[in-house]
Design a protein around this motif. Structure first.
Motif, PDB file in Angstrom:
ATOM      1  N   ARG A 105       0.819  -1.201   0.000  1.00 27.60           N
ATOM      2  CA  ARG A 105       0.000   0.000   0.000  1.00 27.60           C
ATOM      3  C   ARG A 105       0.856   1.255   0.000  1.00 27.60           C
ATOM      4  O   ARG A 105       0.545   2.245  -0.665  1.00 27.60           O
ATOM      5  N   LEU A 108       2.080   1.710  -3.616  1.00 29.73           N
ATOM      6  CA  LEU A 108       1.043   2.127  -4.541  1.00 29.73           C
ATOM      7  C   LEU A 108       0.643   3.573  -4.271  1.00 29.73           C
ATOM      8  O   LEU A 108       0.460   4.365  -5.191  1.00 29.73           O
ATOM      9  N   ARG A 109       0.521   3.907  -2.985  1.00 19.65           N
ATOM     10  CA  ARG A 109       0.211   5.298  -2.652  1.00 19.65           C
ATOM     11  C   ARG A 109       1.302   6.224  -3.156  1.00 19.65           C
ATOM     12  O   ARG A 109       1.023   7.339  -3.593  1.00 19.65           O
ATOM     13  N   ILE A 111       3.031   6.108  -5.735  1.00 21.70           N
ATOM     14  CA  ILE A 111       2.867   6.406  -7.157  1.00 21.70           C
ATOM     15  C   ILE A 111       1.923   7.577  -7.341  1.00 21.70           C
ATOM     16  O   ILE A 111       2.113   8.415  -8.218  1.00 21.70           O
ATOM     17  N   PHE A 112       0.900   7.662  -6.487  1.00 22.90           N
ATOM     18  CA  PHE A 112      -0.054   8.757  -6.589  1.00 22.90           C
ATOM     19  C   PHE A 112       0.505  10.035  -5.967  1.00 22.90           C
ATOM     20  O   PHE A 112       0.392  11.106  -6.529  1.00 22.90           O
ATOM     21  N   GLU A 113       1.076   9.906  -4.795  1.00 24.82           N
ATOM     22  CA  GLU A 113       1.449  11.090  -4.029  1.00 24.82           C
ATOM     23  C   GLU A 113       2.654  11.796  -4.621  1.00 24.82           C
ATOM     24  O   GLU A 113       2.873  12.966  -4.315  1.00 24.82           O
ATOM     25  N   ASP A 115       2.850  12.786  -7.553  1.00 25.81           N
ATOM     26  CA  ASP A 115       2.280  13.879  -8.319  1.00 25.81           C
ATOM     27  C   ASP A 115       2.016  15.086  -7.445  1.00 25.81           C
ATOM     28  O   ASP A 115       2.127  16.223  -7.874  1.00 25.81           O
ATOM     29  N   ASP A 116       1.679  14.808  -6.199  1.00 27.10           N
ATOM     30  CA  ASP A 116       1.410  15.855  -5.233  1.00 27.10           C
ATOM     31  C   ASP A 116       2.557  16.826  -5.101  1.00 27.10           C
ATOM     32  O   ASP A 116       2.381  18.035  -5.119  1.00 27.10           O
ATOM     33  N   LEU A 132      13.538   2.182  -7.438  1.00 31.53           N
ATOM     34  CA  LEU A 132      12.381   1.802  -8.253  1.00 31.53           C
ATOM     35  C   LEU A 132      12.773   1.628  -9.718  1.00 31.53           C
ATOM     36  O   LEU A 132      12.434   0.623 -10.358  1.00 31.53           O
ATOM     37  N   GLN A 162       3.449  -3.119 -16.323  1.00 32.06           N
ATOM     38  CA  GLN A 162       2.274  -2.544 -15.668  1.00 32.06           C
ATOM     39  C   GLN A 162       1.334  -3.646 -15.171  1.00 32.06           C
ATOM     40  O   GLN A 162       0.835  -3.601 -14.049  1.00 32.06           O
ATOM     41  N   ILE A 165       2.786  -5.286 -12.074  1.00 31.15           N
ATOM     42  CA  ILE A 165       2.621  -4.445 -10.886  1.00 31.15           C
ATOM     43  C   ILE A 165       1.171  -4.543 -10.403  1.00 31.15           C
ATOM     44  O   ILE A 165       0.906  -4.681  -9.205  1.00 31.15           O
ATOM     45  N   GLY A 166       0.254  -4.467 -11.335  1.00 30.36           N
ATOM     46  CA  GLY A 166      -1.148  -4.577 -10.948  1.00 30.36           C
ATOM     47  C   GLY A 166      -1.452  -5.907 -10.285  1.00 30.36           C
ATOM     48  O   GLY A 166      -2.189  -5.975  -9.301  1.00 30.36           O
ATOM     49  N   TYR A 170      -0.773  -4.073  -6.553  1.00 29.79           N
ATOM     50  CA  TYR A 170      -2.166  -3.713  -6.301  1.00 29.79           C
ATOM     51  C   TYR A 170      -2.861  -4.760  -5.434  1.00 29.79           C
ATOM     52  O   TYR A 170      -3.570  -4.424  -4.486  1.00 29.79           O
ATOM     53  N   ALA A 173      -2.132  -4.494  -1.925  1.00 27.53           N
ATOM     54  CA  ALA A 173      -2.466  -3.173  -1.399  1.00 27.53           C
ATOM     55  C   ALA A 173      -3.967  -2.984  -1.272  1.00 27.53           C
ATOM     56  O   ALA A 173      -4.416  -1.946  -0.806  1.00 27.53           O
TER      57      ALA A 173
END
Lengths: 217, 217
Positions: A105, A108-109, A111-113, A115-116, A132, A162, A165-166, A170, A173
Motif C-alpha cells: 500500500r 502504490l500510494r 505512485i499517486f502522491e 504527483d502531489d 524503483l 504494468q 505491478i497490478g 495492487y 495493497a
DNA sequence: TTGCCGACCGACCGCTCGGTCGGGTATAAA
DNA sequence: TTTATACCCGACCGAGCGGTCGGTCGGCAA
C-alpha cells in the motif's frame, strides 16, 4: 519498559511506525504528533532524526523499496530460461510484499502522491526513485529478452510490467476491499501461495509462445 | 462572466472540480477552500449543496462509480460466449476509465481511503458501495460461468477479478509513473487501444481452456 | 570536576483545516 | 408588497497542522 528499543533504535522505531501510518492513511493523512506518540517519543524528537516530514516520508519509502530491491535484483540477475526467471521474480515480488503487509500500500500510494509534490524535483526522493527504476528496468529487460529469444509472445514489455505491478502490488495493497473479495486475509500463507499460483499460471498460459491463438473476435 | 455555469449547475461544477482534486491528492490532501475557489464559489456555498466534506467525497465517488456501472452492467448482461463477453467487459471498463482521466485514480484511492473512515459504517458511502459490489459480482459471475462451462481454465474467479482491476484501474491510475514507463500519455487514443489489445490478448492466451499446459515447476 | 554532546522534551508560533452563523440578493408565488 | 425559497457570501470558531526554540538529562572524555 522498552528501554532498549528507545535508547538504541529510536530512528528505526520511527521509521517502522511511520511506514505503517503512511501506508494506512497516506502522507497528508498522517500527523507527526501521531507518529511521535506511536513511537513513544515527543514530537520534537522526530526533528532530531529527520529534517522534515517530507524527509521522513521519503526515508520510509526508500527503505521499503530498498528491501525489495535487495531481493529482486539478484533474482533477476540469476540465469535460466526466461519463464523460469520470471517465475522467480514473481515469487520474490510477492514474498516481499506479503511479508510486510504495509509495503504494497505504501508503494502504490507513493505512485499517486509523487504527483502531489510535483512542482519541484524533491531531492529527498532520489534514493527511492533510483531503487524503483532499477527494478523496473530489470523486469523490462527480462520481458524483452524473453520476447526476442522467442520464449514469450511478442507482447509489449512496458505494458506487461504494468500488468505485473497490478497483479502483485495492487493485489496486496487492496486491503479490506481485497479481503472481502477473496473472502479472507490476503496475507495468510495459503492465500499468498494461491496468489503466486494464479499469477504464474496466468503468465505460463498467457505469455508463453507455445500455445496456438484461438482468437474468435 | 460564467453566469450560466454558476446559476445553473453549481452543484455539478463542484462535483466536477472535486473529482479532479480528490483524484489528484486524495481526501485528506484536498481542502474545501481549494474546491470552492476552483469552482468559483465561496467556501460556505459548498455547505449549501453538501452536508459535509465526507458527503461531498462519497457523492463524487458514487457519481463516478455510477457512470461506469451504467455502461458495464448492460455489457455484462448481454449474451454470447464467455470470452466474447469478457472482451466486451474489458473494452467497456477501459473506455470508461480512459474517457475520464481522473476516474481510475479516484477509484483506486477510494479502496485505500475507505480504511481511513473504517471505525464507523459511514452511511454516505452506501450508494458507492452498492454500485461497486454490483460490478464486482457481475464480473465474478462471468468468470465463474466461463470456468464451469469449460470455456476458461479452472482459475479462481476472485483472483482473476483482482487481476482485471489491476490491469485496468491500476494502469490508468498510474499517472506520471505509468507515463514514464510506457513512454507517453496513457490516455491517447493509440495507447488506450494498445492497452485493450494487450489485456485482451493476455486473457485470450492465459484464460482460454484450449491450450496445453507447459508447467515446468 | 569540567565541558561537551546526543537524545529528548514542553511550550509555542503562524497557519490552515472543516464547519457555523447571520445576512444579502434575486426570483417568483401570494 | 409581502413572503418563501434558493443561492451565495464574509467573518468567525476551535482544533490541529508542520516546524522552532530553549532547555533538561545522562553518559563520556580530559
Amino acid at each position: 519498559m522498552t528501554d532498549e528499543a528507545q535508547s538504541a533504535g529510536s530512528r528505526e522505531k520511527i521509521l517502522e511506525v511511520a511506514e505503517a501510518l503512511f501506508a494506512r492513511r497516506g502522507f497528508a493523512g498522517v500527523g507527526l504528533r501521531e507518529v511521535a506518540e506511536t513511537a513513544g517519543l515527543g514530537k520534537s524528537s522526530l526533528f532530531h532524526h529527520f529534517r522534515s516530514k517530507v524527509q521522513l516520508y521519503f526515508d520510509v519509502l526508500g527503505r521499503a523499496l530498498g528491501r525489495i530491491e535487495a531481493r529482486l535484483l539478484p533474482t533477476l540477475a540469476g540465469g535460466g530460461e526466461p519463464m523460469a526467471r520470471l517465475d522467480r521474480a514473481v515469487d520474490t515480488m510477492i514474498d516481499s510484499l506479503a511479508e510486510q503487509p504495509a509495503t504494497a500500500r505504501l508503494l502504490l500510494r507513493s505512485i499517486f502522491e509523487d504527483d502531489d509534490f510535483a512542482p519541484d524535483p524533491i531531492p529527498e526522493a532520489e534514493p527511492a526513485e533510483r531503487a524503483l527504476e532499477a527494478m523496473i528496468a530489470g523486469l523490462e529487460a527480462l520481458l524483452r529478452d524473453g520476447v526476442t529469444c522467442g520464449a514469450f509472445r511478442p507482447v509489449s514489455a512496458r505494458h506487461m510490467v504494468q500488468t505485473l505491478i497490478g497483479a502483485t502490488v495492487y493485489h496486496f495493497a487492496s486491503g479490506d476491499f481485497g479481503e472481502q473479495l477473496v473472502g479472507g486475509s490476503l496475507f495468510s500463507a495459503d492465500e499468498v501461495r494461491r496468489r503466486k499460483d494464479e499469477v504464474k499460471s496466468l503468465l505460463h498460459h498467457g505469455l508463453a509462445a507455445t500455445a496456438p491463438v484461438p482468437t474468435g473476435g
